[in-house]
Design a protein around this motif. Structure first.
Motif, PDB file in Angstrom:
ATOM      1  N   UNK A   1       8.545   4.570  -3.764  1.00  0.00           N
ATOM      2  CA  UNK A   1       7.546   3.626  -3.240  1.00  0.00           C
ATOM      3  C   UNK A   1       6.902   3.416  -2.240  1.00  0.00           C
ATOM      4  N   UNK A   2       6.074   3.526  -1.615  1.00  0.00           N
ATOM      5  CA  UNK A   2       5.570   3.834  -0.218  1.00  0.00           C
ATOM      6  C   UNK A   2       5.416   2.122   0.496  1.00  0.00           C
ATOM      7  N   UNK A   3       6.293   2.343   2.304  1.00  0.00           N
ATOM      8  CA  UNK A   3       6.484   1.173   2.191  1.00  0.00           C
ATOM      9  C   UNK A   3       5.727   1.361   4.083  1.00  0.00           C
ATOM     10  N   UNK A   4       5.809  -0.096   4.311  1.00  0.00           N
ATOM     11  CA  UNK A   4       4.597   0.035   5.617  1.00  0.00           C
ATOM     12  C   UNK A   4       6.381  -0.636   6.253  1.00  0.00           C
ATOM     13  N   UNK A   5       6.146  -0.240   8.057  1.00  0.00           N
ATOM     14  CA  UNK A   5       7.414  -0.635   8.899  1.00  0.00           C
ATOM     15  C   UNK A   5       7.172  -0.801  10.119  1.00  0.00           C
ATOM     16  N   UNK A   6       6.146  -2.342  10.564  1.00  0.00           N
ATOM     17  CA  UNK A   6       5.621  -2.874  11.698  1.00  0.00           C
ATOM     18  C   UNK A   6       7.177  -3.279  12.289  1.00  0.00           C
TER      19      UNK A   6
ATOM     20  N   UNK B   1       5.511   2.797  10.929  1.00  0.00           N
ATOM     21  CA  UNK B   1       5.451   3.620   9.726  1.00  0.00           C
ATOM     22  C   UNK B   1       5.459   3.893   8.573  1.00  0.00           C
ATOM     23  N   UNK B   2       4.904   4.509   8.214  1.00  0.00           N
ATOM     24  CA  UNK B   2       4.658   4.488   6.567  1.00  0.00           C
ATOM     25  C   UNK B   2       5.976   5.943   6.324  1.00  0.00           C
ATOM     26  N   UNK B   3       6.306   5.060   5.194  1.00  0.00           N
ATOM     27  CA  UNK B   3       7.111   6.404   4.612  1.00  0.00           C
ATOM     28  C   UNK B   3       7.403   5.894   3.244  1.00  0.00           C
ATOM     29  N   UNK B   4       7.835   7.127   2.089  1.00  0.00           N
ATOM     30  CA  UNK B   4       7.492   7.033  -0.019  1.00  0.00           C
ATOM     31  C   UNK B   4       9.317   7.127   0.558  1.00  0.00           C
TER      32      UNK B   4
ATOM     33  N   UNK C   1      10.396   9.980   3.059  1.00  0.00           N
ATOM     34  CA  UNK C   1      10.238  11.120   3.745  1.00  0.00           C
ATOM     35  C   UNK C   1       8.411  10.622   4.802  1.00  0.00           C
ATOM     36  N   UNK C   2       9.148  10.484   5.843  1.00  0.00           N
ATOM     37  CA  UNK C   2       8.103   9.459   6.827  1.00  0.00           C
ATOM     38  C   UNK C   2       6.070  10.095   6.667  1.00  0.00           C
TER      39      UNK C   2
END
Length: 54
Positions: free
Chosen positions: A30-35, A17-20, A4-5
């Motif tokens: 887990x919540x992941x942070x994408x750069x 972007x942040x996605x679960x 889920x973005x």
């Protein structure tokens, strides 16, 4: 696996972007942070993925 973005911010050259992400794996969800950084053609030149600190 499901995701889920939650948030997307930035410009054409760089964005975050942040996605679960959830599924059948240890630590789910887990919540992941994408750069991302992109070149003039829109190709990804750098990608960093980090989990939210515990």
């Amino acid at each position: 696996m499901e995701y889920d973005v939650r948030e997307v911010t930035g410009t054409a050259a760089a964005c975050r972007a942040v996605a679960e992400v959830s599924g059948d794996f240890p630590g789910s969800p887990v919540t992941l942070h994408f750069a991302f950084e992109r070149d003039a053609r829109g190709r990804i030149t750098r990608l960093e993925i980090t989990p939210t600190p515990a």
